[in-house]
Scaffold this motif. Sequence first.
Motif, mmCIF file in Angstrom:
data_model
loop_
_atom_site.group_PDB
_atom_site.id
_atom_site.type_symbol
_atom_site.label_atom_id
_atom_site.label_comp_id
_atom_site.label_asym_id
_atom_site.label_seq_id
_atom_site.Cartn_x
_atom_site.Cartn_y
_atom_site.Cartn_z
ATOM 1 N N SER A 279 -84.311 -18.280 23.504
ATOM 2 C CA SER A 279 -85.455 -18.205 22.600
ATOM 3 C C SER A 279 -86.201 -19.532 22.659
ATOM 4 C CB SER A 279 -84.993 -17.923 21.164
ATOM 5 O OG SER A 279 -84.168 -18.962 20.689
ATOM 6 N N ILE A 280 -87.519 -19.468 22.504
ATOM 7 C CA ILE A 280 -88.363 -20.660 22.557
ATOM 8 C C ILE A 280 -89.218 -20.698 21.306
ATOM 9 C CG2 ILE A 280 -90.108 -21.925 23.877
ATOM 10 C CD1 ILE A 280 -89.317 -20.301 26.326
ATOM 11 N N GLU A 281 -89.242 -21.863 20.648
ATOM 12 C CA GLU A 281 -90.069 -22.011 19.448
ATOM 13 C C GLU A 281 -90.683 -23.398 19.414
ATOM 14 O OE1 GLU A 281 -86.921 -23.364 16.044
ATOM 15 O OE2 GLU A 281 -86.906 -21.233 16.603
ATOM 16 N N ASP A 282 -91.822 -23.496 18.748
ATOM 17 C CA ASP A 282 -92.435 -24.810 18.538
ATOM 18 C C ASP A 282 -91.520 -25.663 17.662
ATOM 19 O OD1 ASP A 282 -94.624 -24.050 20.034
ATOM 20 O OD2 ASP A 282 -95.757 -23.360 18.288
ATOM 21 N N PHE A 283 -91.470 -26.940 17.977
ATOM 22 C CA PHE A 283 -90.515 -27.802 17.280
ATOM 23 C C PHE A 283 -91.143 -29.155 17.002
ATOM 24 C CE2 PHE A 283 -87.176 -31.078 17.410
ATOM 25 C CZ PHE A 283 -86.338 -30.618 16.419
ATOM 26 N N THR A 284 -91.002 -29.617 15.767
ATOM 27 C CA THR A 284 -91.443 -30.956 15.367
ATOM 28 C C THR A 284 -90.346 -31.590 14.523
ATOM 29 O OG1 THR A 284 -93.785 -30.339 15.370
ATOM 30 C CG2 THR A 284 -93.175 -32.303 14.133
ATOM 31 N N ALA A 285 -90.010 -32.824 14.833
ATOM 32 C CA ALA A 285 -89.014 -33.568 14.065
ATOM 33 C C ALA A 285 -89.603 -34.902 13.639
ATOM 34 C CB ALA A 285 -87.751 -33.784 14.899
ATOM 35 N N LYS A 286 -89.401 -35.246 12.370
ATOM 36 C CA LYS A 286 -89.836 -36.534 11.839
ATOM 37 C C LYS A 286 -88.617 -37.190 11.204
ATOM 38 C CE LYS A 286 -94.460 -34.706 10.863
ATOM 39 N NZ LYS A 286 -95.457 -34.395 9.803
ATOM 40 N N GLN A 287 -88.197 -38.307 11.798
ATOM 41 C CA GLN A 287 -86.957 -38.955 11.379
ATOM 42 C C GLN A 287 -87.168 -40.463 11.248
ATOM 43 O OE1 GLN A 287 -84.896 -37.327 14.858
ATOM 44 N NE2 GLN A 287 -83.517 -36.256 13.481
ATOM 45 N N SER A 288 -86.384 -41.079 10.373
ATOM 46 C CA SER A 288 -86.508 -42.515 10.193
ATOM 47 C C SER A 288 -85.208 -43.094 9.661
ATOM 48 C CB SER A 288 -87.660 -42.843 9.230
ATOM 49 O OG SER A 288 -87.351 -42.403 7.924
ATOM 50 N N GLY A 289 -85.118 -44.400 9.711
ATOM 51 C CA GLY A 289 -83.961 -45.096 9.181
ATOM 52 C C GLY A 289 -84.189 -46.591 9.250
ATOM 53 N N PHE A 290 -83.294 -47.332 8.613
ATOM 54 C CA PHE A 290 -83.431 -48.782 8.631
ATOM 55 C C PHE A 290 -82.061 -49.419 8.422
ATOM 56 C CE2 PHE A 290 -83.470 -47.950 4.123
ATOM 57 C CZ PHE A 290 -82.857 -49.052 3.551
ATOM 58 N N TYR A 291 -82.014 -50.708 8.650
ATOM 59 C CA TYR A 291 -80.858 -51.503 8.266
ATOM 60 C C TYR A 291 -81.360 -52.809 7.679
ATOM 61 C CZ TYR A 291 -81.638 -54.493 12.328
ATOM 62 O OH TYR A 291 -82.200 -55.364 13.226
ATOM 63 N N SER A 292 -80.555 -53.387 6.804
ATOM 64 C CA SER A 292 -80.813 -54.717 6.262
ATOM 65 C C SER A 292 -79.501 -55.484 6.279
ATOM 66 C CB SER A 292 -81.354 -54.644 4.830
ATOM 67 O OG SER A 292 -82.629 -54.035 4.803
ATOM 68 N N GLN A 293 -79.569 -56.735 6.664
ATOM 69 C CA GLN A 293 -78.348 -57.524 6.755
ATOM 70 C C GLN A 293 -78.593 -58.946 6.264
ATOM 71 O OE1 GLN A 293 -77.825 -57.229 11.117
ATOM 72 N NE2 GLN A 293 -78.139 -59.457 11.205
ATOM 73 N N LEU A 294 -77.513 -59.557 5.795
ATOM 74 C CA LEU A 294 -77.538 -60.938 5.342
ATOM 75 C C LEU A 294 -76.393 -61.680 6.021
ATOM 76 C CD1 LEU A 294 -79.020 -62.845 3.304
ATOM 77 C CD2 LEU A 294 -77.102 -62.406 1.753
ATOM 78 N N ILE A 295 -76.730 -62.745 6.755
ATOM 79 C CA ILE A 295 -75.745 -63.556 7.460
ATOM 80 C C ILE A 295 -75.762 -64.968 6.870
ATOM 81 C CG2 ILE A 295 -75.013 -64.505 9.685
ATOM 82 C CD1 ILE A 295 -74.770 -61.508 9.592
#
Length: 382
Positions: A279-295
């Motif tokens: 099967s074939i279908e139109d596809f859209t994905a919207k994804q995000s993420g982040f990281y924060s660090q303290l050294i």
Amino acid sequence: FSQSKFVPDISIIVDSSYIYNSLKDASSYERPGFIHHHEQSDSHHDHGLQQNNGFNLNYAEISFYAPVDPYFDLFTVLHASGEGAEVEEAYFTTQKLPAGFKIKGGKFLSSVGRMNDKHAHNWDFADLPLIYQAFFGSQLNEIGAQISWLTPLPFYLLIGSEILKGENEASFGVEGFEAGSKEIEKARYPNVYTSFIKASFDVGNLTFLLGASEIYGKSRINYGIDESGGHAFYGTTWIAGADITIRYDFSSYQYVAFQSEYLYRKKDGELYENSGTISIEDFTAKQSGFYSQLIVRTGKLTRIGFRYDLLAKNDIGENSEEAKENLPRYTVMAEYSPTEFSRFRLQYIYDKSIYNESTNKVNHQIIFQCNLAIGAHGAHSF
């Protein structure tokens, strides 16, 4: 013409670790919509860290660097592990172009983002942030060319662009596939294009580093379309990111550094699914993420750090009900370096981002890491 000037700088870095995971076969679990075990079983672990319980030889890195002549430098890194050996990087850079321009060509770690061009022994933690694992598998390491311009401004401003082959299988891919009667052809190179800008300035002992990046290319991603239950994607992928680093130096050996990076990905195209029939279908994905660090570097020999990862937005169209959003992970580490050639790191990870089918799991991971280096190795970038 002294012979010694023609001998390249050579270094060998060996990294090993002992790992404990509270979940058995933790690496086979999924982060739905972001990381499937299809990807994990296809060499999509962090490039630097093996994930097996017990003792691990993570990698041995052999690097060579030397000026070729007054116009070119040559840099090569060979990466070996229990899974095999490969040329991680092999590229030249120009030295005589006018007006602050420089060209790089060969196989190299892309300069997009804050973490992408750092080798594993230069990471602040034993592993990469989750968003890098989700979007790149590990890092964007490609064959291609880069042009950069160091502007003649009174502060640091670097602007660059790259054309890349686009073999990264987590977001792009170049291999074609067949889905029933439809055939997706192999990519014509180059397949991926990037641009980036980095700026830095100082205010007393306070240093700011800001960055923004963009990546665009064709995607051919095949997760077993030839088998029932498999799927594939063909379309375009666009990734945008921004990062900030703020560091305050108390002395030559003591500092505190905050670093954060956000990445957003949009995939747009066709999804092919094999449920006995294609099967074939139109596809859209919207994804995000982040990281924060303290050294915090507490002294000449010791550092401590904390990192927070979040896989945030996970909108994958009609399949969004199967995806999960706001997947967190927490990491703390303590590090002791007797000299600049040896480092011992203890790291604990509380990982609440993984799923077994539809059930959320928590994995407690403890890593004791040992990194040893010999030979001449150039200084790392800020």
